[in-house]
Design a protein around this motif. Structure first.
Motif, short mmCIF file in Angstrom:
data_model
loop_
_atom_site.label_atom_id
_atom_site.label_comp_id
_atom_site.label_asym_id
_atom_site.label_seq_id
_atom_site.Cartn_x
_atom_site.Cartn_y
_atom_site.Cartn_z
N ASP A 53 77.77 66.56 44.80
CA ASP A 53 77.51 66.97 43.41
C ASP A 53 78.12 65.93 42.49
O ASP A 53 79.14 65.32 42.81
CB ASP A 53 78.16 68.34 43.18
CG ASP A 53 77.85 68.92 41.80
OD1 ASP A 53 76.84 68.54 41.18
OD2 ASP A 53 78.64 69.78 41.35
N ARG A 54 77.50 65.74 41.35
CA ARG A 54 78.01 64.76 40.39
C ARG A 54 79.11 65.34 39.51
O ARG A 54 80.13 64.72 39.28
CB ARG A 54 76.86 64.24 39.53
CG ARG A 54 77.29 63.19 38.55
CD ARG A 54 76.15 62.78 37.63
NE ARG A 54 76.63 61.81 36.66
CZ ARG A 54 76.57 60.50 36.81
NH1 ARG A 54 76.03 59.98 37.89
NH2 ARG A 54 77.05 59.71 35.89
N ASN A 55 78.89 66.54 38.98
CA ASN A 55 79.81 67.14 38.01
C ASN A 55 80.66 68.23 38.64
O ASN A 55 80.15 69.29 39.00
CB ASN A 55 79.02 67.72 36.83
CG ASN A 55 78.23 66.65 36.11
OD1 ASN A 55 78.77 65.61 35.78
ND2 ASN A 55 76.96 66.89 35.89
N MET A 56 81.97 67.92 38.80
CA MET A 56 82.91 68.85 39.40
C MET A 56 84.27 68.70 38.73
O MET A 56 84.56 67.65 38.17
CB MET A 56 83.08 68.55 40.90
CG MET A 56 81.84 68.70 41.73
SD MET A 56 82.12 68.21 43.44
CE MET A 56 82.28 66.42 43.27
N PRO A 57 85.11 69.73 38.83
CA PRO A 57 86.48 69.60 38.31
C PRO A 57 87.33 68.74 39.24
O PRO A 57 86.88 68.37 40.32
CB PRO A 57 86.96 71.05 38.30
CG PRO A 57 86.18 71.72 39.39
CD PRO A 57 84.83 71.05 39.39
N LEU A 65 83.01 58.80 44.75
CA LEU A 65 82.27 57.67 45.32
C LEU A 65 83.02 56.36 45.17
O LEU A 65 83.11 55.59 46.12
CB LEU A 65 80.92 57.54 44.61
CG LEU A 65 79.72 58.13 45.31
CD1 LEU A 65 78.49 58.02 44.42
CD2 LEU A 65 79.48 57.51 46.64
N ARG A 66 83.55 56.12 43.99
CA ARG A 66 84.30 54.87 43.77
C ARG A 66 85.53 54.79 44.66
O ARG A 66 85.82 53.74 45.24
CB ARG A 66 84.66 54.75 42.29
CG ARG A 66 83.43 54.45 41.44
CD ARG A 66 83.77 54.27 39.98
NE ARG A 66 82.55 53.92 39.24
CZ ARG A 66 82.26 54.35 38.03
NH1 ARG A 66 83.11 55.14 37.38
NH2 ARG A 66 81.14 54.00 37.44
N VAL A 78 76.82 57.83 54.65
CA VAL A 78 75.63 57.84 53.79
C VAL A 78 75.84 58.95 52.77
O VAL A 78 76.20 60.07 53.12
CB VAL A 78 74.36 58.11 54.62
CG1 VAL A 78 73.16 58.29 53.72
CG2 VAL A 78 74.13 56.96 55.60
N VAL A 79 75.65 58.63 51.49
CA VAL A 79 75.87 59.60 50.42
C VAL A 79 74.57 59.88 49.68
O VAL A 79 73.91 58.96 49.21
CB VAL A 79 76.95 59.11 49.42
CG1 VAL A 79 77.11 60.10 48.27
CG2 VAL A 79 78.29 58.90 50.13
N LYS A 90 72.24 57.65 34.38
CA LYS A 90 73.09 58.45 35.27
C LYS A 90 72.74 58.17 36.73
O LYS A 90 73.62 58.07 37.59
CB LYS A 90 72.94 59.94 34.97
CG LYS A 90 73.40 60.33 33.58
CD LYS A 90 74.88 60.21 33.44
CE LYS A 90 75.33 60.74 32.10
NZ LYS A 90 76.76 60.64 31.91
N ILE A 91 71.45 58.06 37.02
CA ILE A 91 71.01 57.75 38.38
C ILE A 91 71.52 56.38 38.80
O ILE A 91 72.08 56.21 39.88
CB ILE A 91 69.47 57.84 38.50
CG1 ILE A 91 69.03 59.30 38.31
CG2 ILE A 91 68.99 57.30 39.85
CD1 ILE A 91 67.54 59.49 38.16
N LEU A 92 71.36 55.39 37.93
CA LEU A 92 71.84 54.04 38.23
C LEU A 92 73.34 54.02 38.42
O LEU A 92 73.84 53.32 39.32
CB LEU A 92 71.43 53.07 37.12
CG LEU A 92 69.96 52.67 37.11
CD1 LEU A 92 69.64 51.84 35.88
CD2 LEU A 92 69.58 51.92 38.37
N GLU A 93 74.07 54.76 37.61
CA GLU A 93 75.53 54.81 37.76
C GLU A 93 75.90 55.34 39.14
O GLU A 93 76.80 54.81 39.80
CB GLU A 93 76.14 55.70 36.67
CG GLU A 93 77.66 55.74 36.73
CD GLU A 93 78.28 56.66 35.70
OE1 GLU A 93 79.44 56.40 35.32
OE2 GLU A 93 77.64 57.65 35.29
N GLY A 94 75.21 56.38 39.60
CA GLY A 94 75.48 56.94 40.92
C GLY A 94 75.17 55.95 42.04
O GLY A 94 75.94 55.78 42.97
#
Length: 124
Positions: A53-57, A65-66, A78-79, A90-94
């Motif tokens: 998930d992208r948005n989490m506390p 990821l970083r 593999v993520v 946002k997609i490119l950032e991921g």
């Protein structure tokens, strides 16, 4: 070919749905509720794949990821990033942070299966 998948999402419902789908395809599933738990889980035993998930506390998906790529390199695990954010930036950032694939929420079994095939985690 399946292996272990770590499902990382702050929603228990999303984790449960993803678990059911992944187990149908032969994956063993572990779960984490945020990026820090996920990083700790990877340090304990590296999974073959992460459904993230992208948005989490605590630590969001990009932060995870970083940190993961800085510590373990660009290839494993593999993520596949999951999010409701459809903006190109946002997609490119991921992808630039180290995701291999991107899937939009809500997803169903067919959509997730297709992404797993594209990521090389399932045979067609």
């Amino acid at each position: 070919m399946s292996g272990e998948c770590l499902v990382v999402d702050d929603s228990a419902v999303v984790r449960k749905v993803a678990r059911r789908i992944l187990e149908r395809y032969g994956f063993t599933v572990r779960e984490a509720a945020d990026g820090q738990q996920a990083l700790d889980a990877c340090r304990a035993a590296m999974p073959r794949a992460v459904l993230l998930d992208r948005n989490m506390p605590v630590m969001d998906g990009i932060g995870f990821l970083r940190a993961l790529r800085a510590e373990f390199g660009p290839d494993d695990p593999v993520v596949v990033m999951c999010t409701t954010e459809a903006g190109t930036e946002k997609i490119l950032e991921g992808l630039e942070a180290g995701a291999h694939e991107y899937v939009m929420k809500p997803f169903d079994e067919e959509i997730l299966r297709d992404k797993l095939v594209q990521a090389g985690l399932l045979a067609e």
